[in-house]
Design an enzyme around this catalytic site. Structure first.
Site, PDB file in Angstrom:
ATOM      1  N   GLU A  53      22.408  -3.192  23.902  1.00  0.00           N
ATOM      2  CA  GLU A  53      23.739  -2.466  24.669  1.00  0.00           C
ATOM      3  C   GLU A  53      23.414  -2.157  26.195  1.00  0.00           C
ATOM      4  O   GLU A  53      21.989  -1.878  26.414  1.00  0.00           O
ATOM      5  CB  GLU A  53      23.352  -0.832  23.784  1.00  0.00           C
ATOM      6  CG  GLU A  53      24.259   0.531  24.678  1.00  0.00           C
ATOM      7  CD  GLU A  53      23.860   1.671  23.330  1.00  0.00           C
ATOM      8  OE1 GLU A  53      24.463   2.568  23.621  1.00  0.00           O
ATOM      9  OE2 GLU A  53      22.766   1.533  22.309  1.00  0.00           O
ATOM     10  N   GLU A  58      25.532   7.404  30.859  1.00  0.00           N
ATOM     11  CA  GLU A  58      26.022   8.445  30.337  1.00  0.00           C
ATOM     12  C   GLU A  58      25.864   9.583  30.361  1.00  0.00           C
ATOM     13  O   GLU A  58      24.890   9.532  31.717  1.00  0.00           O
ATOM     14  CB  GLU A  58      24.978   8.359  28.630  1.00  0.00           C
ATOM     15  CG  GLU A  58      24.470   7.293  27.738  1.00  0.00           C
ATOM     16  CD  GLU A  58      23.691   7.478  26.897  1.00  0.00           C
ATOM     17  OE1 GLU A  58      24.356   8.289  26.016  1.00  0.00           O
ATOM     18  OE2 GLU A  58      23.115   6.762  27.254  1.00  0.00           O
TER      19      GLU A  58
END
Length: 171
Positions: A53, A58
């Site tokens: 990933e 974020e």
């Protein structure tokens, strides 16, 4: 609450420059992200973390002056405390647009904000458990609420993750 996640379709991407120009929502409980997951389960027994990933950004509402950029693999992930995660200060993430970029090739993956690199993961050339990033990935953009973003403040709504563009470049 309602939120959204956009997921790319098609063949996916490998070894590209990907960027998004975005302005983050503000408020406790918001958790927008721009990230990549493996298109296929090429390695191991689990799609995650075995096949990797990449979190290009974020933004965590409980800590609004910072963004995270992460690389996760079977051997390097947050559940083991070994994730290749870096935090970058972006004090105006909620009030101004910024460009969040991934430059990815077979030797390294580099995350940057406004052209300034802050997290580099170099291919150790060992095995797939360390570097599964040699396959195609699909892209997701989402705005989650709660969880890692912190408890949701009922007084912050409405909130929006504003996206000016997403661009994908050939190497």
């Amino acid at each position: 609450y309602t939120s959204a996640k956009l997921k790319s379709k098609g063949d996916g991407w490998k070894y590209k420059r990907m960027e998004i120009r975005a302005k983050m929502p503000s408020g406790l409980g918001t958790w927008p992200a721009f990230w990549l997951m493996a298109k296929e389960q090429t390695y191991g027994e689990n799609i995650w973390p075995d096949n990797g990933e990449i979190d290009i950004f974020e933004h965590v509402g409980r800590d609004p002056n910072y963004n995270l950029g992460c690389f996760y693999t079977k051997n390097f992930h947050w559940m083991h405390g070994t994730g290749k995660t870096e935090v970058v200060e972006v004090k105006t993430a909620e009030s101004e647009f910024h460009i969040y970029t991934l430059d990815w090739n077979d030797d390294r993956a580099v995350l940057s904000v406004d052209g300034v690199p802050y997290n580099t993961f170099i291919n150790p050339h060992t095995n797939w458990a360390d570097w599964p990033f040699d396959q195609k990935y699909y892209m997701m953009i989402n705005l989650a609420l709660g969880g890692f973003g912190g408890p949701v403040d009922e007084n912050i709504f409405p909130q929006t993750l504003l996206i000016d563009y997403v661009r994908i470049y050939e190497p």
